[in-house]
Structure formats: structure tokens, C-alpha cells
Design an enzyme around this catalytic site. Sequence first.
Site, mmCIF file in Angstrom:
data_model
loop_
_atom_site.group_PDB
_atom_site.id
_atom_site.type_symbol
_atom_site.label_atom_id
_atom_site.label_comp_id
_atom_site.label_asym_id
_atom_site.label_seq_id
_atom_site.Cartn_x
_atom_site.Cartn_y
_atom_site.Cartn_z
ATOM 1 N N CYS A 1 -6.419 0.736 6.975
ATOM 2 C CA CYS A 1 -5.269 -0.166 6.928
ATOM 3 C C CYS A 1 -4.654 -0.166 8.321
ATOM 4 C CB CYS A 1 -4.253 0.305 5.887
ATOM 5 S SG CYS A 1 -2.736 -0.685 5.869
ATOM 6 N N ASN B 1 -4.246 0.866 -2.272
ATOM 7 C CA ASN B 1 -3.719 -0.470 -2.551
ATOM 8 C C ASN B 1 -2.779 -0.430 -3.751
ATOM 9 O OD1 ASN B 1 -4.975 -2.088 -0.542
ATOM 10 N ND2 ASN B 1 -6.890 -2.127 -1.719
ATOM 11 N N GLN C 1 0.831 -1.204 0.000
ATOM 12 C CA GLN C 1 0.000 0.000 0.000
ATOM 13 C C GLN C 1 0.871 1.263 0.000
ATOM 14 O OE1 GLN C 1 -1.081 -2.489 2.510
ATOM 15 N NE2 GLN C 1 -2.763 -3.144 1.183
ATOM 16 N N HIS D 1 -14.308 -7.500 5.040
ATOM 17 C CA HIS D 1 -13.554 -8.734 5.272
ATOM 18 C C HIS D 1 -14.467 -9.945 5.273
ATOM 19 C CE1 HIS D 1 -9.544 -7.121 6.410
ATOM 20 N NE2 HIS D 1 -10.245 -6.039 6.693
ATOM 21 N N CYS E 1 -1.970 -8.574 7.844
ATOM 22 C CA CYS E 1 -3.081 -7.666 7.559
ATOM 23 C C CYS E 1 -3.706 -7.273 8.887
ATOM 24 C CB CYS E 1 -4.106 -8.350 6.662
ATOM 25 S SG CYS E 1 -5.523 -7.302 6.251
ATOM 26 N N GLY E 2 -3.580 -6.011 9.260
ATOM 27 C CA GLY E 2 -4.054 -5.566 10.577
ATOM 28 C C GLY E 2 -5.562 -5.614 10.695
ATOM 29 N N THR E 3 -6.273 -5.069 9.713
ATOM 30 C CA THR E 3 -7.737 -5.123 9.764
ATOM 31 C C THR E 3 -8.220 -6.555 9.610
ATOM 32 O OG1 THR E 3 -7.771 -4.582 7.393
ATOM 33 C CG2 THR E 3 -8.193 -2.769 8.955
ATOM 34 N N GLY E 4 -7.426 -7.370 8.884
ATOM 35 C CA GLY E 4 -7.779 -8.792 8.747
ATOM 36 C C GLY E 4 -7.679 -9.522 10.072
ATOM 37 N N ASN F 1 -13.196 -1.371 6.191
ATOM 38 C CA ASN F 1 -13.004 -2.071 4.922
ATOM 39 C C ASN F 1 -13.590 -3.476 5.064
ATOM 40 O OD1 ASN F 1 -11.062 -3.038 6.724
ATOM 41 N ND2 ASN F 1 -9.430 -3.127 5.211
ATOM 42 N N ASN G 1 -11.490 -8.343 1.441
ATOM 43 C CA ASN G 1 -10.261 -8.997 1.901
ATOM 44 C C ASN G 1 -10.697 -10.362 2.433
ATOM 45 O OD1 ASN G 1 -8.303 -6.539 1.855
ATOM 46 N ND2 ASN G 1 -10.148 -5.787 2.881
ATOM 47 N N GLU H 1 -5.448 -10.077 0.394
ATOM 48 C CA GLU H 1 -5.922 -8.694 0.511
ATOM 49 C C GLU H 1 -6.517 -8.183 -0.805
ATOM 50 O OE1 GLU H 1 -4.016 -5.497 2.338
ATOM 51 O OE2 GLU H 1 -2.854 -6.726 3.759
ATOM 52 N N ARG H 2 -7.670 -7.530 -0.693
ATOM 53 C CA ARG H 2 -8.284 -6.825 -1.828
ATOM 54 C C ARG H 2 -7.252 -5.866 -2.440
ATOM 55 N NH1 ARG H 2 -13.184 -2.616 -0.670
ATOM 56 N NH2 ARG H 2 -11.543 -1.792 0.698
HETATM 57 N N1 API Z 1 -6.264 -4.346 1.212
HETATM 58 C C1 API Z 1 -7.089 -3.636 2.190
HETATM 59 C C2 API Z 1 -6.375 -2.349 2.692
HETATM 60 C C3 API Z 1 -5.112 -2.637 3.512
HETATM 61 C C4 API Z 1 -5.395 -3.447 4.746
HETATM 62 C C5 API Z 1 -4.189 -4.094 5.436
HETATM 63 N N2 API Z 1 -2.911 -3.894 4.840
HETATM 64 C C6 API Z 1 -4.176 -3.812 6.938
HETATM 65 O O1 API Z 1 -3.097 -3.828 7.561
HETATM 66 O O2 API Z 1 -5.294 -3.610 7.510
HETATM 67 C C7 API Z 1 -8.432 -3.276 1.534
HETATM 68 O O3 API Z 1 -8.510 -3.233 0.299
HETATM 69 O O4 API Z 1 -9.403 -3.040 2.278
#
Ligand code: API
Length: 276
Positions: free
Chosen positions: A75, A66, A46, A161, A219-222, A159, A192, A210-211
Site C-alpha cells: 500500500c 483492506n 485500510q 493492477h 491509490c499509491g500503488t495504482g 499487489n 486493483n 481498489e481491490r
Molecule cells: N487495495 C490494495 C491495497 C491498498 C493499495 C492502496 N491504498 C495504495 O495506496 O497503494 C490491494 O488490494 O492490493
Amino acid sequence: MRLRFTKMHGLGNDFVVIDAVRQRLTLNAEQIRYLADRHFGVGCDQVLLVEAPRIDGTDFHYRIFNADGGEVEQCGNGARCFARYVRDEGLTQADQIRVGTAAGAIVLQVRADGQVSVEMGIPRFNPTEIPLQVRNRAPAYDLGSGCEAMRIGAVSMGNPHAVLAVGNVDEAPVGELGPRIERKSLFPHGANVGFMERRASDLIRLRVWERGVGETLACGTGACAAAVIGRLWGELGESVQVQLPGGTLLIDWRGEGEPVMMTGPATRVFDGEIDL
Ligand SMILES: N[C@H](CCC[C@H](N)C(=O)O)C(=O)O
């Protein structure tokens, strides 16, 4: 245009970070793709822009793009690097930094041990972001052949998931199912896709497609999404160690209506300049 940037990562999820406070700029999708290109550009998952605040009560604005050039809402690994960056650059001396994003305001807390905790907001389940049909259901919503036995949940951390339960992440069909679900019409804006292996009520292993990028090292949000879905399935507790290929994040969530807290490292690799 000569552009200064800083290369950073959160557990191997890597970023090109740009100070858009002291250098006025806008970047188009083609320029983002060039910066992210690992052969012809700098290379990253990113691109993160550090901007002056836009939301009352915040210190900065945080924009996320992205590698495919698309701008997205949130993110998590990038948020920790954002905090490290603005402190290192002297843009703030604060330990607690309020940041606006397309998904709303988040709070970054720089800790004495060098890690960063982020209040990632309240998980959302509204149908404009995720399909209610797959909200925390078991057995799996029909995702087509090869995943009938998989349970799937869906949640937005700002975002979108999808989270699938697997027996062993090392054998999970990330490269095959990830892109299929990412682009499935089921998700209005793509998704994602996390593949979660539960090891204990406070420990999971996770891989994420990841999307807009593909599989990343973290992936933090993941990690937030997987901990939330696992908790809603009654399989995880309030505090979960999430082991990703790039390292481990700590996720804490007190339950529905409460924000998710994510804690982990943020690493600065090098500074550079590039002509755009
Ligand atoms: N690919 C994600 C954005 C980055 C999320 C990821 N890198 C993180 O650490 O949360 C999306 O399209 O929503």
C-alpha cells in the site's frame, strides 16, 4: 481489548494505523472489518500494522489489511503514513526507514519539506501475479461488453493492477467496470483497477477501483502502476504527475528493471481508542 490507534490519510486514502510494536496484538478479519466500518467502527480504506522487523536489514515490518478484512502485499499511500507515524511516535529518528512487507522491502525517505518519498520496488510482470495476456497490450483484451475500445495493461507493484486507458476519467465507468475486472478470473488474486487519462507525457489523471475496498480518493500503488504502463505504451516520460481525486502524487521510473519512486504527503488526523 482496549486498542490505541491513529487515523491518517494519504490524499484522502485513509487508514487506521496501529502500533503493534508496543502493544502486542493480532487482529482477525472480523476485527479488521469492524475497524474499517464507516458506520459501526472507526472507518478507513485500510488498517495498517506497525510491527517489529522480520526481514534482516529492515527497521520495521508493515502489514496491510483492506476494509474487507483481507491482508494484501503493498500500500503506497499507507507507506508514507507509516513513515510519518514511526517518526511522530519516536519509534525512530531516522530520515531513511527500511520496511519489510509481504512484497519485500521498501525504503521510506522523510523529506525536509514534510513529504515522504518511497522506493516502491521494481514493477513485476510474472504470470503468478498478473495475466500475461493483458501485459501492455492494445487493443483491449476482451473484458466483455462496454470496454471493447479500451486498452488495458497489467503490472504488479507487489499487489496486482489493471490499468485502462480512458478519454476522460470523469466519465469512466469506474463503478461498473471496476468490480467486474477486480474479480475477473483473469487475475489469479483479484486486481486493483486504474482508469487513466493521459494529459501530457508528464501528466495523467487517474481514478482507481481498489481491490477489497472500492473506489478510493487516491491509490499509491495504482499511481505507480499507471505511470509504468503509460511509459511502456510509449506515452509517458520518466517523471509523471498523477492527479487523483484526493490530490497529486509524483511518480518517477527510469525504466524496466528499475524501482518506481513515489513522492507525496502523509497526514495525521487524530488519535483514538476502541474496545475490540
Ligand atoms: N487495495 C490494495 C491495497 C491498498 C493499495 C492502496 N491504498 C495504495 O495506496 O497503494 C490491494 O488490494 O492490493
